[in-house]
Scaffold this motif. Structure first.
Motif, PDB file in Angstrom:
ATOM      1  N   ALA A  70      24.656  35.112  22.832  1.00 23.81           N
ATOM      2  CA  ALA A  70      25.968  34.442  22.800  1.00 23.81           C
ATOM      3  C   ALA A  70      27.008  35.338  22.131  1.00 23.81           C
ATOM      4  N   ALA A  71      28.159  35.474  22.782  1.00 28.69           N
ATOM      5  CA  ALA A  71      29.187  36.409  22.305  1.00 28.69           C
ATOM      6  C   ALA A  71      29.708  36.037  20.920  1.00 28.69           C
ATOM      7  N   ASP A  72      29.678  34.732  20.580  1.00 25.50           N
ATOM      8  CA  ASP A  72      30.286  34.349  19.293  1.00 25.50           C
ATOM      9  C   ASP A  72      29.439  34.749  18.080  1.00 25.50           C
ATOM     10  N   VAL A  73      28.265  35.295  18.325  1.00 24.39           N
ATOM     11  CA  VAL A  73      27.447  35.816  17.211  1.00 24.39           C
ATOM     12  C   VAL A  73      28.057  37.125  16.683  1.00 24.39           C
ATOM     13  N   PHE A  74      28.724  37.875  17.556  1.00 23.76           N
ATOM     14  CA  PHE A  74      29.161  39.236  17.212  1.00 23.76           C
ATOM     15  C   PHE A  74      30.648  39.348  16.900  1.00 23.76           C
ATOM     16  N   SER A  75      30.970  40.167  15.894  1.00 19.28           N
ATOM     17  CA  SER A  75      32.345  40.636  15.688  1.00 19.28           C
ATOM     18  C   SER A  75      32.244  42.143  15.532  1.00 19.28           C
ATOM     19  N   PHE A  76      32.738  42.868  16.509  1.00 18.31           N
ATOM     20  CA  PHE A  76      32.680  44.329  16.457  1.00 18.31           C
ATOM     21  C   PHE A  76      34.080  44.877  16.171  1.00 18.31           C
ATOM     22  N   TYR A  77      34.165  45.817  15.241  1.00 17.16           N
ATOM     23  CA  TYR A  77      35.453  46.404  14.864  1.00 17.16           C
ATOM     24  C   TYR A  77      35.436  47.911  15.066  1.00 17.16           C
ATOM     25  N   CYS A  78      36.479  48.407  15.711  1.00 15.24           N
ATOM     26  CA  CYS A  78      36.635  49.855  15.844  1.00 15.24           C
ATOM     27  C   CYS A  78      37.367  50.358  14.595  1.00 15.24           C
ATOM     28  N   VAL A  79      36.632  50.351  13.504  1.00 19.78           N
ATOM     29  CA  VAL A  79      37.179  50.625  12.172  1.00 19.78           C
ATOM     30  C   VAL A  79      36.079  51.320  11.369  1.00 19.78           C
ATOM     31  N   GLY A  80      36.431  52.238  10.485  1.00 25.25           N
ATOM     32  CA  GLY A  80      35.435  52.916   9.650  1.00 25.25           C
ATOM     33  C   GLY A  80      34.769  51.946   8.670  1.00 25.25           C
ATOM     34  N   HIS A  81      33.481  52.172   8.426  1.00 26.54           N
ATOM     35  CA  HIS A  81      32.767  51.266   7.513  1.00 26.54           C
ATOM     36  C   HIS A  81      33.252  51.358   6.071  1.00 26.54           C
ATOM     37  N   GLU A  82      34.078  52.352   5.791  1.00 23.16           N
ATOM     38  CA  GLU A  82      34.653  52.442   4.431  1.00 23.16           C
ATOM     39  C   GLU A  82      35.647  51.299   4.172  1.00 23.16           C
ATOM     40  N   TYR A  83      35.970  50.532   5.245  1.00 24.72           N
ATOM     41  CA  TYR A  83      36.852  49.355   5.094  1.00 24.72           C
ATOM     42  C   TYR A  83      36.063  48.048   5.195  1.00 24.72           C
ATOM     43  N   LEU A  84      34.755  48.162   5.064  1.00 25.99           N
ATOM     44  CA  LEU A  84      33.830  47.026   5.205  1.00 25.99           C
ATOM     45  C   LEU A  84      34.311  45.762   4.488  1.00 25.99           C
ATOM     46  N   SER A  85      34.662  45.910   3.240  1.00 27.78           N
ATOM     47  CA  SER A  85      34.965  44.697   2.451  1.00 27.78           C
ATOM     48  C   SER A  85      36.294  44.049   2.857  1.00 27.78           C
ATOM     49  N   ASP A  86      37.120  44.754   3.657  1.00 28.49           N
ATOM     50  CA  ASP A  86      38.342  44.123   4.179  1.00 28.49           C
ATOM     51  C   ASP A  86      38.008  43.175   5.335  1.00 28.49           C
ATOM     52  N   TYR A  87      36.831  43.357   5.936  1.00 28.51           N
ATOM     53  CA  TYR A  87      36.481  42.606   7.141  1.00 28.51           C
ATOM     54  C   TYR A  87      35.319  41.632   6.950  1.00 28.51           C
ATOM     55  N   VAL A  88      34.535  41.858   5.916  1.00 29.24           N
ATOM     56  CA  VAL A  88      33.315  41.060   5.735  1.00 29.24           C
ATOM     57  C   VAL A  88      33.418  40.241   4.456  1.00 29.24           C
ATOM     58  N   GLU A  89      33.137  38.944   4.648  1.00 24.70           N
ATOM     59  CA  GLU A  89      33.088  38.081   3.475  1.00 24.70           C
ATOM     60  C   GLU A  89      31.612  37.891   3.133  1.00 24.70           C
ATOM     61  N   LEU A 117      29.723  57.019   1.181  1.00 22.56           N
ATOM     62  CA  LEU A 117      29.472  56.527  -0.184  1.00 22.56           C
ATOM     63  C   LEU A 117      30.321  55.297  -0.542  1.00 22.56           C
ATOM     64  N   PRO A 118      31.632  55.291  -0.258  1.00 15.08           N
ATOM     65  CA  PRO A 118      32.388  54.055  -0.509  1.00 15.08           C
ATOM     66  C   PRO A 118      31.850  52.876   0.300  1.00 15.08           C
ATOM     67  N   ALA A 119      31.405  53.152   1.524  1.00 23.27           N
ATOM     68  CA  ALA A 119      30.860  52.065   2.362  1.00 23.27           C
ATOM     69  C   ALA A 119      29.573  51.515   1.747  1.00 23.27           C
ATOM     70  N   LEU A 120      28.740  52.396   1.214  1.00 20.67           N
ATOM     71  CA  LEU A 120      27.484  51.932   0.603  1.00 20.67           C
ATOM     72  C   LEU A 120      27.774  51.068  -0.627  1.00 20.67           C
ATOM     73  N   GLU A 121      28.735  51.490  -1.423  1.00 23.38           N
ATOM     74  CA  GLU A 121      29.122  50.702  -2.612  1.00 23.38           C
ATOM     75  C   GLU A 121      29.546  49.304  -2.188  1.00 23.38           C
ATOM     76  N   GLN A 122      30.386  49.236  -1.161  1.00 17.92           N
ATOM     77  CA  GLN A 122      30.881  47.931  -0.699  1.00 17.92           C
ATOM     78  C   GLN A 122      29.740  47.101  -0.127  1.00 17.92           C
ATOM     79  N   ALA A 123      28.865  47.752   0.628  1.00 18.40           N
ATOM     80  CA  ALA A 123      27.730  47.036   1.234  1.00 18.40           C
ATOM     81  C   ALA A 123      26.856  46.428   0.142  1.00 18.40           C
ATOM     82  N   LEU A 124      26.587  47.195  -0.873  1.00 16.88           N
ATOM     83  CA  LEU A 124      25.717  46.689  -1.946  1.00 16.88           C
ATOM     84  C   LEU A 124      26.368  45.513  -2.666  1.00 16.88           C
TER      85      LEU A 124
END
Ligand SMILES: C[S@@+](CC[C@H](N)C(=O)[O-])C[C@H]1O[C@@H](n2cnc3c(N)ncnc32)[C@H](O)[C@@H]1O
Length: 187
Positions: A70-89, A117-124
């Motif tokens: 089902a398409a509503d499971v996915f949100s794909f962004y053409c954005v660098g993962h260094e901006y992860l925390s701007d898009y993920v709650e 490295l910034p992306a890993l910090e945000q992910a953690l």
């Protein structure tokens, strides 16, 4: 039979994720990990994916559509993962990184220390307790060795009160084989 590092990453993530949770594919590429993650979270869950190449977003989109998820499971962004925390709650149950370049595409577009490295910090910090962060490192290509070393350095500086950190990869292979860093959040 021994698991390959990528298979081990999936096993560790599988052990952490529950149906209905939110998870992240930080490097979509051709969407293999996103599809795998969708299988874990099911119809009530969410898979949020990032890549800097339109080609990767389109390829991942095609992959998940062809699989009939089902398409509503996915949100794909053409954005660098260094901006992860701007898009993920948060909290999220797992974040998968598969570093390096998109196979059969422009090998000049690679993940880099400066953004990884910034992306890993945000992910953690978005990860819930007992959630898993998996990072496939590829020291064999140009730029890959410095990035892999930086990831290992970053992960080894996490305290045992913060996280459990594992490293898994082939020891008797030539040409700097790929390895996995897997992190389970403790608190
Ligand atoms: C090894 S591939 C990922 C493979 C993918 N997991 C799969 O299942 O097919 C690495 C991807 O990281 C992407 N990438 C490079 N820099 C990035 C960044 N700053 N943020 C997100 N993705 C990035 C590349 O475009 C490439 O598609």
């Amino acid at each position: 039979m021994l698991l390959r590092p990528l298979e081990m990453a999936q096993e560790m993530v599988r052990g952490a994720v529950l149906a209905g949770e939110t998870v992240v594919d930080a490097t979509l590429g051709n969407g293999h990990d996103a599809l795998f993650l969708a299988g874990l979270v099911g119809a009530g869950g969410r898979v949020i994916g990032f890549d800097v190449q339109t080609e990767a977003i389109e390829s991942s989109q095609r992959k998940v559509e062809a699989a009939g998820v089902a398409a509503d499971v996915f949100s794909f962004y053409c954005v660098g993962h260094e901006y992860l925390s701007d898009y993920v709650e948060g909290p999220v149950a797992a974040v998968m990184f598969n570093l390096g370049y998109l196979p059969r595409a422009d090998k000049a577009v690679i993940t880099t220390v400066e953004t990884t490295l910034p992306a890993l910090e945000q992910a953690l910090s978005l990860l819930r307790v007992k959630g898993v962060l998996s990072i496939m490192c590829y020291p064999g290509h140009e730029g890959g060795e410095a990035e892999a070393e930086a990831v290992v350095q970053w992960a080894s500086e996490l305290t045992r009160e913060q996280a459990r950190v594992m490293r898994y990869g082939m020891v008797n292979a030539p040409n700097s084989p790929a390895f996995l860093i897997a992190i389970e959040k403790v608190r």
